[in-house]
Design a protein around this motif. Structure first.
Motif, PDB file in Angstrom:
ATOM      1  N   LEU A   1     137.615  64.377   3.218  1.00  0.00           N
ATOM      2  CA  LEU A   1     137.013  63.056   3.207  1.00  0.00           C
ATOM      3  C   LEU A   1     138.137  62.091   2.878  1.00  0.00           C
ATOM      4  O   LEU A   1     138.903  62.331   1.978  1.00  0.00           O
TER       5      LEU A   1
ATOM      6  N   THR B   1     136.577  71.730   6.246  1.00  0.00           N
ATOM      7  CA  THR B   1     136.192  70.409   6.742  1.00  0.00           C
ATOM      8  C   THR B   1     137.406  69.512   6.662  1.00  0.00           C
ATOM      9  O   THR B   1     138.272  69.708   5.842  1.00  0.00           O
TER      10      THR B   1
ATOM     11  N   ALA C   1     129.708  62.913  12.179  1.00  0.00           N
ATOM     12  CA  ALA C   1     131.029  63.323  12.658  1.00  0.00           C
ATOM     13  C   ALA C   1     131.079  63.267  14.173  1.00  0.00           C
ATOM     14  O   ALA C   1     132.072  62.828  14.757  1.00  0.00           O
TER      15      ALA C   1
ATOM     16  N   ALA D   1     115.490  77.155 -12.792  1.00  0.00           N
ATOM     17  CA  ALA D   1     116.189  76.924 -11.522  1.00  0.00           C
ATOM     18  C   ALA D   1     117.663  76.610 -11.728  1.00  0.00           C
ATOM     19  O   ALA D   1     118.377  76.293 -10.777  1.00  0.00           O
TER      20      ALA D   1
ATOM     21  N   ASN E   1     144.093  73.372  -0.078  1.00  0.00           N
ATOM     22  CA  ASN E   1     143.141  72.409   0.468  1.00  0.00           C
ATOM     23  C   ASN E   1     143.702  71.730   1.696  1.00  0.00           C
ATOM     24  O   ASN E   1     143.054  71.610   2.720  1.00  0.00           O
TER      25      ASN E   1
ATOM     26  N   ASN F   1     135.732  70.900  -0.504  1.00  0.00           N
ATOM     27  CA  ASN F   1     137.071  71.118  -1.065  1.00  0.00           C
ATOM     28  C   ASN F   1     137.297  70.364  -2.372  1.00  0.00           C
ATOM     29  O   ASN F   1     138.422  69.968  -2.668  1.00  0.00           O
TER      30      ASN F   1
ATOM     31  N   VAL G   1     110.673  81.744  -9.392  1.00  0.00           N
ATOM     32  CA  VAL G   1     110.834  80.505  -8.625  1.00  0.00           C
ATOM     33  C   VAL G   1     110.789  80.833  -7.148  1.00  0.00           C
ATOM     34  O   VAL G   1     111.628  80.408  -6.364  1.00  0.00           O
TER      35      VAL G   1
ATOM     36  N   ASP H   1     108.907  74.541  -8.761  1.00  0.00           N
ATOM     37  CA  ASP H   1     109.084  75.138  -7.433  1.00  0.00           C
ATOM     38  C   ASP H   1     109.180  74.071  -6.353  1.00  0.00           C
ATOM     39  O   ASP H   1     109.962  74.181  -5.399  1.00  0.00           O
TER      40      ASP H   1
ATOM     41  N   ASP I   1     132.531  79.116   3.781  1.00  0.00           N
ATOM     42  CA  ASP I   1     132.731  77.683   3.792  1.00  0.00           C
ATOM     43  C   ASP I   1     133.658  77.339   4.931  1.00  0.00           C
ATOM     44  O   ASP I   1     134.830  77.623   4.906  1.00  0.00           O
ATOM     45  N   GLY I   2     133.081  76.740   5.948  1.00  0.00           N
ATOM     46  CA  GLY I   2     133.911  76.292   7.053  1.00  0.00           C
ATOM     47  C   GLY I   2     134.800  75.197   6.511  1.00  0.00           C
ATOM     48  O   GLY I   2     134.399  74.422   5.667  1.00  0.00           O
TER      49      GLY I   2
ATOM     50  N   THR J   1     125.747  85.584  -6.020  1.00  0.00           N
ATOM     51  CA  THR J   1     126.397  84.401  -5.431  1.00  0.00           C
ATOM     52  C   THR J   1     127.260  83.690  -6.464  1.00  0.00           C
ATOM     53  O   THR J   1     128.383  83.273  -6.165  1.00  0.00           O
TER      54      THR J   1
ATOM     55  N   LYS K   1     119.928  69.400   0.745  1.00  0.00           N
ATOM     56  CA  LYS K   1     121.226  69.964   1.135  1.00  0.00           C
ATOM     57  C   LYS K   1     121.283  70.216   2.638  1.00  0.00           C
ATOM     58  O   LYS K   1     122.248  69.859   3.317  1.00  0.00           O
TER      59      LYS K   1
ATOM     60  N   GLU L   1     123.700  68.208   5.518  1.00  0.00           N
ATOM     61  CA  GLU L   1     124.624  68.850   6.447  1.00  0.00           C
ATOM     62  C   GLU L   1     124.344  68.424   7.877  1.00  0.00           C
ATOM     63  O   GLU L   1     125.255  68.159   8.664  1.00  0.00           O
TER      64      GLU L   1
ATOM     65  N   LYS M   1     116.570  72.083  -1.735  1.00  0.00           N
ATOM     66  CA  LYS M   1     117.032  72.853  -0.580  1.00  0.00           C
ATOM     67  C   LYS M   1     117.035  71.980   0.672  1.00  0.00           C
ATOM     68  O   LYS M   1     117.967  72.003   1.477  1.00  0.00           O
TER      69      LYS M   1
ATOM     70  N   VAL N   1     123.377  84.962   1.672  1.00  0.00           N
ATOM     71  CA  VAL N   1     123.292  84.556   0.276  1.00  0.00           C
ATOM     72  C   VAL N   1     124.306  83.467   0.004  1.00  0.00           C
ATOM     73  O   VAL N   1     124.087  82.540  -0.724  1.00  0.00           O
ATOM     74  N   TYR N   2     125.452  83.595   0.612  1.00  0.00           N
ATOM     75  CA  TYR N   2     126.445  82.540   0.474  1.00  0.00           C
ATOM     76  C   TYR N   2     127.101  82.332   1.821  1.00  0.00           C
ATOM     77  O   TYR N   2     127.307  83.264   2.570  1.00  0.00           O
TER      78      TYR N   2
ATOM     79  N   LYS O   1     128.378  75.681  -3.563  1.00  0.00           N
ATOM     80  CA  LYS O   1     128.495  75.699  -2.109  1.00  0.00           C
ATOM     81  C   LYS O   1     128.932  74.346  -1.586  1.00  0.00           C
ATOM     82  O   LYS O   1     129.764  74.241  -0.686  1.00  0.00           O
TER      83      LYS O   1
ATOM     84  N   VAL P   1     112.560  72.493  -6.385  1.00  0.00           N
ATOM     85  CA  VAL P   1     113.557  73.368  -5.753  1.00  0.00           C
ATOM     86  C   VAL P   1     113.497  73.234  -4.240  1.00  0.00           C
ATOM     87  O   VAL P   1     114.537  73.169  -3.566  1.00  0.00           O
TER      88      VAL P   1
ATOM     89  N   PHE Q   1     132.614  73.680  -2.512  1.00  0.00           N
ATOM     90  CA  PHE Q   1     133.541  74.464  -1.701  1.00  0.00           C
ATOM     91  C   PHE Q   1     133.639  73.863  -0.306  1.00  0.00           C
ATOM     92  O   PHE Q   1     134.712  73.810   0.283  1.00  0.00           O
ATOM     93  N   LYS Q   2     132.505  73.420   0.208  1.00  0.00           N
ATOM     94  CA  LYS Q   2     132.533  72.834   1.548  1.00  0.00           C
ATOM     95  C   LYS Q   2     133.349  71.558   1.556  1.00  0.00           C
ATOM     96  O   LYS Q   2     134.047  71.251   2.507  1.00  0.00           O
TER      97      LYS Q   2
ATOM     98  N   ALA R   1     131.644  61.210   7.456  1.00  0.00           N
ATOM     99  CA  ALA R   1     130.535  62.105   7.124  1.00  0.00           C
ATOM    100  C   ALA R   1     130.459  62.307   5.627  1.00  0.00           C
ATOM    101  O   ALA R   1     131.024  63.255   5.093  1.00  0.00           O
ATOM    102  N   GLY R   2     129.724  61.429   4.928  1.00  0.00           N
ATOM    103  CA  GLY R   2     129.710  61.496   3.469  1.00  0.00           C
ATOM    104  C   GLY R   2     128.405  61.927   2.859  1.00  0.00           C
ATOM    105  O   GLY R   2     128.228  61.803   1.644  1.00  0.00           O
TER     106      GLY R   2
END
Lengths: 409, 411
Positions: free
Chosen positions: B91, B88, A139, A173, B309, A189, B68, A118, B85-86, A219, A128, A132, A125, B81-82, A183, A121, A186-187, A145-146
């Protein structure tokens, strides 16, 4: 109120570290998780007041005194992280939580139970979220922004150390980590990195999908569905997005709307239409005209609707899939034309004059010359939306006697 | 373009080189993931969970294995929950070469080639054709002819080895000017020289971290030249028998890298609220980027999701520009197999855009032919008619038909 004399502030930090030490020695997972939660106000207060008293306080030494290895490192970095958060130093906070996590994993790897999962986890969180924040700061300062990319690497490290193990409880987990990585990818790409994760989830060594909490399953299915859309695999997309929609709690209408955003075009491509009530309920205005045009076969209006909202569709990632609806609309128009021709000329009910279809297209504002009309129809046949063949000389489409308009799915 | 002679491409170019293999049917790419659908059973609906209170022990959940805490619910993230996705900004690729330990250098060389390099290469007999005085040998050049060569190794770079901005501008201008000179030399030889020397210009820019409007202008012109040369040299492809031929995919790779650097520069300025000085050029460059991603060409492979993309990382003003809309129209027509619409778009495009679209002529004609073959009733069609439908000449139609294994009978 607590007297704030000198030493009282250091005492708070001391108490915090003592609590940590006790939790570690007694293997109290829930307590450890609380103590390593960056949102824990008591921990934050303990650190900030200590720093206020002495900014150069040697956290490392303090932790070493009170905690067994390697948790001394873990908490030293964690305190550093809290300090950085308090002072708004986003990059430092992220660097610190990365170190915390790496130190934590070193111990976790060797544990024979998952008692501290726990806490891990919570660290993930935090990593991440802090990544961001750090990227936003970078930026804004005009720099690269890496950090989110680095967070991805960190999560993969954690994943590997919780998934590749004989201790089954450590895998509790796993789906959470997979979803968090989705996530991130996707952010960023970098969608191609998702494939390996899906493969991992499908391995027999991965815990049963059903064993995970509903929200994680929802999700996961959402992202898998979206990936299937990018790959033009609409059957798979429909399956996953439907699961996500149906199992998503009604307490999260925004999330349900997000799912629908992708599910609606997929269903349209497969020949199924959403009701107006559904579109109203979830406020999907941009789809209302699209749905109508596809139903009526109004090729021109559909084109206009797609043009009008193209920036929105591009940003949402639905642009390419919506383009496919042109075929569906064209077929619908062709079907109407066929009905018209068959009614006018029952003897030749399975033939459709291309000239008549050209007129239908012209009538809804999408006029084109006969060669192009023929090309468009040939394309529908080629893609198996229509069953038949083109007679070039007589400019007629001869439809199959049965099943000329196969179901789209 | 500065003084560049360009012949009319005409429809005769390029059809003579259809892909080495017959095109597969234009079906959608298959999703390669595992089935794994057994997992999508009827799971238990998530129970309503109280918002997690920091400091409180989270309640254990009823379903086993999910203890958990409120991990999956992400209630901390406002019940999302999700996330959406803005999009970006991409890179950036590592197109900027900064060797470790060095900071940005400021060049002091005012010539097209640093004298030390000129001496070095002269001694090694490494002076190229254009760098030699007329009738000269490989061992001598002068400062009006020598141009700095591209080199992979960039450690120990000293300022005298890097050209100033005016020197770089002069170099680029001089290089393009070469295209008008020495008509006896084949365009391909000139193109290879330019390809290398321009790459060196780009390198000097990146060593000095020059990313302003000046750099943008130079890079944009390089993109245009690369696009042009792709078309000019499409029939000179390097093969086993012609190893010195044109390496299209290497050229396109460099082209793509330049486009990425440019995009980074544009995005950078947009992010700082400065806005680009050259919106039309930015739109033009982005349109090239999209056009290059319509489909794989030659040995340059393209993944369909790359286009989405790219689109997602563009600003609305760029997306809605004329150039970009044209690129999207071309993409649409191509993937819809609508050869009529495709060539209509070609007619409307700029010369350079057409140069890129030209890469797809053979493929779209091949697919059109395949479609005709599969969907038209069995018949013999006059070649002239086929040619008309394929938007090419009768000879090309015949070649294409033969290539795809269709019988051509003489009447």
């Amino acid at each position: 109120g607590v007297p704030w004399g000198a030493g009282a502030t250091m005492a708070a930090l001391g108490q915090y570290l003592d609590a940590a030490s006790a939790a570690v020695r007694a293997q109290e997972g829930a307590q450890l998780a609380r103590l390593l939660d960056v949102a824990n106000p008591d921990a934050m207060r303990a650190v900030t007041s200590a720093l206020a008293e002495n900014r150069e306080v040697n956290l490392g030494a303090l932790c070493q005194q009170r905690l067994p290895q390697p948790h001394d490192e873990v908490f030293a970095f964690h305190c550093q992280c809290l300090g950085a958060i308090a002072e708004g130093r986003a990059e430092d906070a992220f660097a610190a939580v990365t170190s915390t996590t790496q130190a934590f994993v070193k111990d976790f790897r060797l544990q024979e139970t998952a008692w501290s999962l726990d806490a891990l986890v919570n660290l993930v969180k935090a990593a991440k979220a802090l990544a961001e924040r750090a990227d936003a700061a970078l930026a804004a300062a005009g720099k690269k922004a890496g950090k989110l990319h680095d967070a991805g690497a960190l999560l993969m490290l954690v994943y590997r150390n919780t998934a590749n193990t004989s201790v089954q409880e450590k895998k509790r987990a796993s789906l959470f980590l997979v979803v968090s990585l989705f996530k991130i990818y996707f952010k960023l790409n970098t969608l191609h990195l998702c494939k390996n994760l899906i493969a991992a989830v499908n391995l027999p060594t991965f815990p049963s999908f059903e064993s995970f909490p509903s929200s994680q399953k929802v999700t996961y299915s959402y992202y898998v569905g979206r990936l299937a859309v990018f790959d033009d695999d609409y059957a798979r997309a429909e399956k996953n997005l439907t699961y996500a929609f149906e199992h998503c709690s009604t307490r999260h209408p925004k999330n349900k709307k997000l799912v629908l955003r992708y599910l609606v075009p997929v269903k349209l491509i497969l020949g199924r239409r959403p009701t107006k009530r559904l579109l109203d309920k979830y406020d999907l205005d941009e789809y209302k005209s699209v749905v109508e045009c596809v139903r009526k076969g109004d090729v021109r209006e559909l084109n206009d609707a797609l043009q009008k909202h193209q920036v929105t569709f591009i940003m949402q990632g639905t642009f390419l899939v919506l383009e496919k609806l042109r075929d569906v609309a064209t077929r619908a128009l062709f079907q109407k034309t066929h009905a018209f021709c068959a009614a006018k000329n029952p003897q030749k009910a399975n033939q459709v004059s291309l000239h008549v279809f050209a007129k239908a297209l012209a009538w809804c504002g999408a006029g084109m010359d006969i060669d192009e009309v023929e090309c468009v129809v040939a394309n529908l046949i080629f893609r198996k939306l229509i069953k038949g063949y083109v007679s070039h000389k007589s400019r007629v489409v001869v439809l199959a006697k049965t099943g000329a308009f196969p179901p789209l799915s | 373009m500065d003084g560049t002679p360009h012949g009319n491409p005409g429809p005769s170019r390029g059809v003579g080189r259809p892909d080495g293999r017959p095109d597969a049917a234009g079906g959608p790419p298959r999703f390669t993931g595992n089935a794994g659908d057994a997992r999508k059973g009827r799971g238990r609906r998530g129970k309503a969970k109280p918002p997690s209170n920091p400091g409180q022990v989270p309640k254990p959940l009823e379903n086993a294995g999910a203890a958990v805490g409120d991990v999956g619910d992400d209630e901390e993230e406002d019940g999302e929950v999700y996330e959406e996705d803005g999009f970006t900004a991409d890179l950036p690729e590592v197109a900027v070469v900064h060797p470790p330990g060095t900071t940005h250098i400021t060049g002091t060389c005012v010539l097209m080639c640093p004298p030390s390099e000129r001496d070095f290469r002269s001694r090694k007999n490494d002076i190229e054709l254009f760098e030699r005085p007329v009738g000269g040998e490989r061992n001598a050049s002068d400062e009006t002819l020598a141009v700095k060569k591209y080199t992979r190794i960039v450690d120990n770079v000293t300022p005298d080895m890097v050209r100033t901005k005016p020197a770089l501008a002069m170099t680029a201008s001089y290089l393009y000017g070469l295209l008008d000179q020495r008509p006896e030399v084949h365009f391909m030889i000139k193109s290879k020289f330019l390809w290398d020397r321009l790459r060196s210009v780009r390198q000097d820019l990146s060593l000095q971290a020059i990313t302003d409007g000046f750099a943008e202008g130079l890079l944009e012109q390089m993109v245009r030249f690369a696009v042009l040369s792709e078309h000019e040299l499409c029939e000179e492809a390097a093969t086993v028998n012609n190893p010195d031929g044109h390496n299209s995919h290497l050229n396109v790779e460099q082209l793509a890298k330049t486009l990425t650097s440019l995009r980074h520069m544009y995005d950078d300025r947009a992010a700082r609220g400065i806005g680009t000085e050259r919106p039309r050029a930015e739109a033009e460059m982005f349109s090239f980027q999209l056009l290059l991603r319509i489909d794989s060409h030659g040995r340059y492979n393209v993944n369909r999701s790359e286009m989405l993309n790219d689109l997602r990382s563009a600003r609305p003003a760029v997306l809605l520009s004329h150039s970009v809309q044209l690129a999207l129209a071309a993409n649409r027509a191509y993937h819809a197999n609508n050869i009529f619409e495709f060539f209509r778009v070609v007619q409307q495009s700029s010369f350079l855009q057409a140069c890129v679209l030209h890469k797809y002529f053979a493929k779209i004609r091949g697919r059109a032919l395949e479609m005709i073959n599969a969907t038209y009733g069995k018949q013999a069609m006059p070649l002239v008619e086929v040619a008309r439908l394929l938007h090419c000449s009768a000879e090309e139609a015949e070649a294409l038909a033969a290539h795809h294994g269709l019988t051509v009978q003489k009447r």
